[in-house]
Design a protein around this motif. Sequence first.
Motif, PDB file in Angstrom:
ATOM      1  N   ALA A  32      13.319  34.548  12.527  1.00  0.00           N
ATOM      2  CA  ALA A  32      13.814  33.455  11.690  1.00  0.00           C
ATOM      3  C   ALA A  32      14.939  32.705  12.393  1.00  0.00           C
ATOM      4  CB  ALA A  32      14.303  34.013  10.352  1.00  0.00           C
ATOM      5  N   MET A  35      13.215  30.695  15.478  1.00  0.00           N
ATOM      6  CA  MET A  35      12.229  29.611  15.356  1.00  0.00           C
ATOM      7  C   MET A  35      12.864  28.252  15.068  1.00  0.00           C
ATOM      8  SD  MET A  35      10.346  30.451  11.748  1.00  0.00           S
ATOM      9  CE  MET A  35      10.071  28.922  10.911  1.00  0.00           C
ATOM     10  N   PHE A  36      13.958  28.237  14.288  1.00  0.00           N
ATOM     11  CA  PHE A  36      14.525  26.938  13.912  1.00  0.00           C
ATOM     12  C   PHE A  36      15.229  26.237  15.071  1.00  0.00           C
ATOM     13  CE2 PHE A  36      14.326  28.817   9.573  1.00  0.00           C
ATOM     14  CZ  PHE A  36      13.406  27.901   9.077  1.00  0.00           C
ATOM     15  N   PRO A  44      18.554  24.041   9.549  1.00  0.00           N
ATOM     16  CA  PRO A  44      17.712  25.178   9.910  1.00  0.00           C
ATOM     17  C   PRO A  44      16.936  25.690   8.697  1.00  0.00           C
ATOM     18  CG  PRO A  44      19.982  25.881   9.728  1.00  0.00           C
ATOM     19  CD  PRO A  44      19.961  24.420   9.435  1.00  0.00           C
ATOM     20  N   SER A  45      16.017  24.880   8.205  1.00  0.00           N
ATOM     21  CA  SER A  45      15.198  25.345   7.079  1.00  0.00           C
ATOM     22  C   SER A  45      13.847  24.655   7.124  1.00  0.00           C
ATOM     23  CB  SER A  45      15.908  25.047   5.758  1.00  0.00           C
ATOM     24  OG  SER A  45      16.162  23.668   5.654  1.00  0.00           O
ATOM     25  N   LEU A  46      12.917  25.171   6.341  1.00  0.00           N
ATOM     26  CA  LEU A  46      11.594  24.571   6.251  1.00  0.00           C
ATOM     27  C   LEU A  46      11.712  23.244   5.502  1.00  0.00           C
ATOM     28  CD1 LEU A  46       9.536  27.767   5.438  1.00  0.00           C
ATOM     29  CD2 LEU A  46       9.535  26.478   7.580  1.00  0.00           C
TER      30      LEU A  46
ATOM     31  N   ARG B 147      18.147  32.690   1.803  1.00  0.00           N
ATOM     32  CA  ARG B 147      18.900  31.788   0.933  1.00  0.00           C
ATOM     33  C   ARG B 147      17.967  30.917   0.102  1.00  0.00           C
ATOM     34  NH1 ARG B 147      21.486  27.597   5.279  1.00  0.00           N
ATOM     35  NH2 ARG B 147      19.528  26.847   6.141  1.00  0.00           N
ATOM     36  N   ILE B 151      13.366  30.668   4.082  1.00  0.00           N
ATOM     37  CA  ILE B 151      11.947  30.768   4.383  1.00  0.00           C
ATOM     38  C   ILE B 151      11.179  31.458   3.257  1.00  0.00           C
ATOM     39  CG2 ILE B 151      10.280  31.807   5.960  1.00  0.00           C
ATOM     40  CD1 ILE B 151      12.333  31.443   8.160  1.00  0.00           C
TER      41      ILE B 151
END
Lengths: 287, 308
Positions: A32, A35-36, A44-46, B147, B151
């Motif tokens: 996790a 990858m970002f 740093p999030s989807l 958070r 993800i």
Amino acid sequence: MLIRGTGSGAGSVLFKLYVLAFFIFLAAPLLAAGMFAFNDSQFPSLPWQGFTLDWFFNDTEPKLGMFHDRRLLRGLNVSFMIAVSVALLSVFVGTCNAFLFVRGRFPGKNFFYILMVLPLVIPGVILGISILALASNVANGVEEAYNLELEFLRPGLLLVILGQFSFITTITSLVITARLKKFDISLEEAAFNLGASRAGVLRTITLPFLRPAMIAAGIVAFLVSFENFNTTLFLVGSDAPLTITMYDRMVKVGSTPVLNAVSVFLMLGSGVLALISLLVQRDKPKT
Amino acid sequence: MVDAADSVLPCICGTGELIAVGSDIRKLSLLLLFLPFSLWILLLIILPHVGMVVLSLREKVAPRVYEFGFGNYIDFFMEPIYWNTLIRTGLMSLLVTFLALLIGFPVAYYIAKLAGNRTKGMLFMLCLIPLWVSDLIRAFGWILLLRESGIISSFLMSSGLIDTPIEFLYTDATVIMGLVYTVMLFMIVPLVSTLDGMDNAMIEAGYNLGGNGFTVLRRIIIPYAMPGIVSGCIVVFMMTAGSYLTPILMGGKNSSWFTEQIYDQFISRYNWESGAAFGFLLLAFTSVVVWLGLKLSGQTLSSTVAKS
């Protein structure tokens, strides 16, 4: 059927699945964090916005890459200097300790050996505050008595190095001691019989035998120092090492993927060093 | 372990003459070797800790005026928040230690006894990888996963299992999981090395004598692995109780970990006397727990952690 479980059977499959799940658990946060670093997004999030290397190499705001971020680079540099000093110092003292405890004979040896291992189980926070308090006390005392300001006893590089050295030396001592115990003393005897001097024997026979352990211990010391946070937190001055810089940014500013890029960089760096330490420790045909 | 090497020493010198010269040299080199060791232990371990205890016994009676006294300790016991935090830290650390042992033991057993020779080394290395990555990055990874905008939450949303994002961070369960993750390797490594030294024939014998899997585990494997178990538990417990980053990053402001209190006293309030008292209390508390653990398991420090 514990030991025979290598073959087939439902229990064995379940056991394998468990071990697999465990390794997924181990890898998850690292993946996790990694990858970002390659996500083309401000956060740093989807969702995934596409692949980019900007967080490493881009030189303009708002997507300033890590190799152009002055504060991160300075932190990296400070961490590197601290880690190299700690590694050299702790390998030297660790080697002395190995000879002391493997070859030396003196009263109270077991007691001293336990003293040597102790720093490893003292919480890092306590090592940090106790060294900070002592150094400040000495500095204050000197200032009052002689009106002399001892800058090096104030929080800063030297204290960080000493604080990390105080427990990392235990690690290097244990690694080098383990190797020295495997040393065949008859090799030294043979060299003495052939007329070699003590220094000569040490230089040409004993130290080369210890070299893989010394290198491995140095690498471990370097990495532990590089990633240390607890002890460093209390002793740090104006030159913040990388972990402190990253922590400040994470807590105060909120994270951008540049921290992920640093994480990838550090993971790759540690991976290479770990590989090197494996390669040097691999036993060659017996010397 | 240490004593075995002693007997090796006298045989270095061949003739009588050499022994006389050799013993002087040996005394000198012993002293020289003792010097860095004693400087390190004295200046960086013993003196700072003595200084910390002395500092903790200084009571502030007026600005810049101090008296000897137990005021800082009395303050600690008078204020429930302080000792509650210490007890909470201790209990949660015990739980983390127990969970790490429970989760780690089967994995260690698999690596040491069941895996083939080549997978064994590889799995062991895989176990070590997180060790080389800073606590900070590991906690950062967990934050990104857990958070509200993380993800796992996004994944559950997009798969239609939940409608609104869920915040997994800032709960005790998260802190415990994060701590178990952080310390897991320090449990597995000593377990693997003890189990590795165990002869498979012992386990086979257990089965041949009619024991089932559980009996063999309880009567043969666990007693054999005891030094490794105790060693792993001590290191894990001390690391957990002394950890700072994981509770603060994954538990947020409410994690109330005792090291945060120490940091608070030292850095935020600049009350070093009380911070030193807290530090000493943490050290004393964890040492008592470790001592009790050693007594209960019938092990000693030199048979577990101090064994190289």
